[in-house]
Design a protein around this motif. Structure first.
Motif, PDB file in Angstrom:
ATOM      1  N   ASP A   1       0.818  -1.221   0.000  1.00 49.63           N
ATOM      2  CA  ASP A   1       0.000   0.000   0.000  1.00 49.63           C
ATOM      3  C   ASP A   1       0.846   1.262   0.000  1.00 49.63           C
ATOM      4  O   ASP A   1       0.465   2.271  -0.593  1.00 49.63           O
ATOM      5  CB  ASP A   1      -0.958   0.011   1.190  1.00 49.63           C
ATOM      6  CG  ASP A   1      -2.077  -1.007   1.044  1.00 49.63           C
ATOM      7  OD1 ASP A   1      -2.380  -1.393  -0.100  1.00 49.63           O
ATOM      8  OD2 ASP A   1      -2.639  -1.412   2.082  1.00 49.63           O
ATOM      9  N   VAL A   2       2.003   1.212   0.650  1.00 49.78           N
ATOM     10  CA  VAL A   2       2.881   2.387   0.677  1.00 49.78           C
ATOM     11  C   VAL A   2       3.378   2.708  -0.733  1.00 49.78           C
ATOM     12  O   VAL A   2       3.386   3.868  -1.153  1.00 49.78           O
ATOM     13  CB  VAL A   2       4.059   2.180   1.651  1.00 49.78           C
ATOM     14  CG1 VAL A   2       4.987   3.382   1.643  1.00 49.78           C
ATOM     15  CG2 VAL A   2       3.546   1.900   3.056  1.00 49.78           C
ATOM     16  N   ALA A   3       3.766   1.698  -1.493  1.00 49.67           N
ATOM     17  CA  ALA A   3       4.206   1.924  -2.875  1.00 49.67           C
ATOM     18  C   ALA A   3       3.062   2.493  -3.708  1.00 49.67           C
ATOM     19  O   ALA A   3       3.276   3.371  -4.551  1.00 49.67           O
ATOM     20  CB  ALA A   3       4.724   0.637  -3.499  1.00 49.67           C
ATOM     21  N   ARG A   4       1.859   2.040  -3.471  1.00 50.23           N
ATOM     22  CA  ARG A   4       0.709   2.592  -4.208  1.00 50.23           C
ATOM     23  C   ARG A   4       0.550   4.077  -3.915  1.00 50.23           C
ATOM     24  O   ARG A   4       0.317   4.876  -4.818  1.00 50.23           O
ATOM     25  CB  ARG A   4      -0.568   1.838  -3.845  1.00 50.23           C
ATOM     26  CG  ARG A   4      -0.599   0.430  -4.376  1.00 50.23           C
ATOM     27  CD  ARG A   4      -1.947  -0.237  -4.127  1.00 50.23           C
ATOM     28  NE  ARG A   4      -1.887  -1.639  -4.441  1.00 50.23           N
ATOM     29  CZ  ARG A   4      -1.872  -2.145  -5.666  1.00 50.23           C
ATOM     30  NH1 ARG A   4      -1.905  -1.350  -6.701  1.00 50.23           N
ATOM     31  NH2 ARG A   4      -1.804  -3.451  -5.859  1.00 50.23           N
ATOM     32  N   ARG A   5       0.706   4.456  -2.651  1.00 48.94           N
ATOM     33  CA  ARG A   5       0.562   5.877  -2.295  1.00 48.94           C
ATOM     34  C   ARG A   5       1.742   6.704  -2.777  1.00 48.94           C
ATOM     35  O   ARG A   5       1.565   7.772  -3.362  1.00 48.94           O
ATOM     36  CB  ARG A   5       0.401   6.023  -0.781  1.00 48.94           C
ATOM     37  CG  ARG A   5      -0.954   5.603  -0.267  1.00 48.94           C
ATOM     38  CD  ARG A   5      -1.188   6.006   1.179  1.00 48.94           C
ATOM     39  NE  ARG A   5      -0.173   5.530   2.097  1.00 48.94           N
ATOM     40  CZ  ARG A   5      -0.192   4.342   2.716  1.00 48.94           C
ATOM     41  NH1 ARG A   5      -1.196   3.515   2.496  1.00 48.94           N
ATOM     42  NH2 ARG A   5       0.777   3.998   3.541  1.00 48.94           N
ATOM     43  N   VAL A   6       2.950   6.230  -2.532  1.00 48.30           N
ATOM     44  CA  VAL A   6       4.149   7.005  -2.871  1.00 48.30           C
ATOM     45  C   VAL A   6       4.302   7.161  -4.384  1.00 48.30           C
ATOM     46  O   VAL A   6       4.563   8.261  -4.879  1.00 48.30           O
ATOM     47  CB  VAL A   6       5.414   6.350  -2.266  1.00 48.30           C
ATOM     48  CG1 VAL A   6       6.682   6.965  -2.827  1.00 48.30           C
ATOM     49  CG2 VAL A   6       5.384   6.465  -0.751  1.00 48.30           C
ATOM     50  N   PHE A   7       4.156   6.080  -5.119  1.00 43.55           N
ATOM     51  CA  PHE A   7       4.385   6.117  -6.561  1.00 43.55           C
ATOM     52  C   PHE A   7       3.125   6.384  -7.367  1.00 43.55           C
ATOM     53  O   PHE A   7       3.185   6.562  -8.576  1.00 43.55           O
ATOM     54  CB  PHE A   7       5.036   4.817  -7.040  1.00 43.55           C
ATOM     55  CG  PHE A   7       6.355   4.536  -6.381  1.00 43.55           C
ATOM     56  CD1 PHE A   7       7.353   5.501  -6.339  1.00 43.55           C
ATOM     57  CD2 PHE A   7       6.597   3.315  -5.792  1.00 43.55           C
ATOM     58  CE1 PHE A   7       8.572   5.243  -5.735  1.00 43.55           C
ATOM     59  CE2 PHE A   7       7.815   3.048  -5.190  1.00 43.55           C
ATOM     60  CZ  PHE A   7       8.806   4.016  -5.151  1.00 43.55           C
ATOM     61  N   GLY A   8       1.987   6.399  -6.704  1.00 39.12           N
ATOM     62  CA  GLY A   8       0.745   6.665  -7.405  1.00 39.12           C
ATOM     63  C   GLY A   8       0.254   5.495  -8.227  1.00 39.12           C
ATOM     64  O   GLY A   8      -0.505   5.669  -9.171  1.00 39.12           O
ATOM     65  N   TYR A   9       0.691   4.288  -7.876  1.00 39.89           N
ATOM     66  CA  TYR A   9       0.219   3.112  -8.611  1.00 39.89           C
ATOM     67  C   TYR A   9      -1.257   2.907  -8.347  1.00 39.89           C
ATOM     68  O   TYR A   9      -1.703   2.926  -7.208  1.00 39.89           O
ATOM     69  CB  TYR A   9       0.976   1.846  -8.195  1.00 39.89           C
ATOM     70  CG  TYR A   9       2.445   1.837  -8.535  1.00 39.89           C
ATOM     71  CD1 TYR A   9       2.922   2.382  -9.724  1.00 39.89           C
ATOM     72  CD2 TYR A   9       3.363   1.261  -7.676  1.00 39.89           C
ATOM     73  CE1 TYR A   9       4.266   2.360 -10.030  1.00 39.89           C
ATOM     74  CE2 TYR A   9       4.713   1.227  -7.975  1.00 39.89           C
ATOM     75  CZ  TYR A   9       5.157   1.777  -9.156  1.00 39.89           C
ATOM     76  OH  TYR A   9       6.489   1.747  -9.459  1.00 39.89           O
ATOM     77  N   GLY A  10      -1.992   2.704  -9.411  1.00 41.40           N
ATOM     78  CA  GLY A  10      -3.420   2.448  -9.300  1.00 41.40           C
ATOM     79  C   GLY A  10      -3.770   1.089  -9.849  1.00 41.40           C
ATOM     80  O   GLY A  10      -2.896   0.272 -10.157  1.00 41.40           O
ATOM     81  N   GLU A  11      -5.034   0.860 -10.000  1.00 41.12           N
ATOM     82  CA  GLU A  11      -5.517  -0.428 -10.498  1.00 41.12           C
ATOM     83  C   GLU A  11      -5.074  -0.707 -11.938  1.00 41.12           C
ATOM     84  O   GLU A  11      -5.010  -1.849 -12.345  1.00 41.12           O
ATOM     85  CB  GLU A  11      -7.041  -0.499 -10.389  1.00 41.12           C
ATOM     86  CG  GLU A  11      -7.534  -0.506  -8.954  1.00 41.12           C
ATOM     87  CD  GLU A  11      -6.955  -1.656  -8.146  1.00 41.12           C
ATOM     88  OE1 GLU A  11      -6.934  -2.798  -8.635  1.00 41.12           O
ATOM     89  OE2 GLU A  11      -6.504  -1.394  -7.009  1.00 41.12           O
ATOM     90  N   THR A  12      -4.761   0.336 -12.684  1.00 41.45           N
ATOM     91  CA  THR A  12      -4.348   0.132 -14.077  1.00 41.45           C
ATOM     92  C   THR A  12      -2.845  -0.062 -14.224  1.00 41.45           C
ATOM     93  O   THR A  12      -2.367  -0.322 -15.326  1.00 41.45           O
ATOM     94  CB  THR A  12      -4.783   1.326 -14.955  1.00 41.45           C
ATOM     95  OG1 THR A  12      -4.166   2.511 -14.454  1.00 41.45           O
ATOM     96  CG2 THR A  12      -6.292   1.470 -14.966  1.00 41.45           C
ATOM     97  N   ASP A  13      -2.099   0.066 -13.144  1.00 44.15           N
ATOM     98  CA  ASP A  13      -0.651  -0.129 -13.184  1.00 44.15           C
ATOM     99  C   ASP A  13      -0.331  -1.602 -12.956  1.00 44.15           C
ATOM    100  O   ASP A  13      -0.425  -2.101 -11.832  1.00 44.15           O
ATOM    101  CB  ASP A  13       0.042   0.738 -12.123  1.00 44.15           C
ATOM    102  CG  ASP A  13      -0.047   2.206 -12.447  1.00 44.15           C
ATOM    103  OD1 ASP A  13       0.529   2.612 -13.464  1.00 44.15           O
ATOM    104  OD2 ASP A  13      -0.701   2.937 -11.686  1.00 44.15           O
ATOM    105  N   HIS A  14       0.043  -2.285 -14.045  1.00 45.92           N
ATOM    106  CA  HIS A  14       0.320  -3.724 -13.973  1.00 45.92           C
ATOM    107  C   HIS A  14       1.744  -4.060 -14.363  1.00 45.92           C
ATOM    108  O   HIS A  14       2.189  -5.182 -14.136  1.00 45.92           O
ATOM    109  CB  HIS A  14      -0.643  -4.498 -14.873  1.00 45.92           C
ATOM    110  CG  HIS A  14      -2.067  -4.296 -14.506  1.00 45.92           C
ATOM    111  ND1 HIS A  14      -2.630  -4.839 -13.374  1.00 45.92           N
ATOM    112  CD2 HIS A  14      -3.044  -3.586 -15.094  1.00 45.92           C
ATOM    113  CE1 HIS A  14      -3.894  -4.479 -13.293  1.00 45.92           C
ATOM    114  NE2 HIS A  14      -4.173  -3.706 -14.320  1.00 45.92           N
TER     115      HIS A  14
END
Length: 105
Positions: free
Chosen positions: A33-46
């Motif tokens: 979850d931290v990488a999702r917040r820091v890097f802005g990874y969303g559901e479309t980032d695969h």
């Protein structure tokens, strides 16, 4: 292939540090979850390569993104060279090309 529940727990335990696991094609198999917040990874980032070039928030985090982009592309090419009979690398690059034209400033 998704990471095992044990690997996901390991990534989650690394908080507050961002972490992810990728396969040889640079596909994310697990992201904390931290990488999702820091890097802005969303559901479309695969895929790490695709996200590097198309995720505007991720691009905005790097002061010298354009310089680092050359190294990222070279790293992907080097990994692809290790598996010359694997068509997935070419597919990823081919699919990314038109998206690059739409997303680069």
């Amino acid at each position: 292939m998704p990471a095992s529940p044990e690997m996901q727990r390991l990534l989650d335990a690394w908080s507050p540090r961002p972490a992810y696991i990728r396969d040889r094609h640079w596909n994310f198999t697990a992201v904390n979850d931290v990488a999702r917040r820091v890097f802005g990874y969303g559901e479309t980032d695969h895929n790490c390569l695709v996200s590097y070039f198309t995720n505007a928030r991720f691009r905005g985090l790097h002061e010298h993104w354009d310089e680092a982009a050359l190294d990222v592309a070279a790293g992907f090419r080097a990994d692809a060279a290790r598996y010359p009979d694997d068509p997935e690398f070419d597919r990823i690059a081919t699919d990314l090309a038109p998206r690059l034209a739409r997303s680069l400033p």
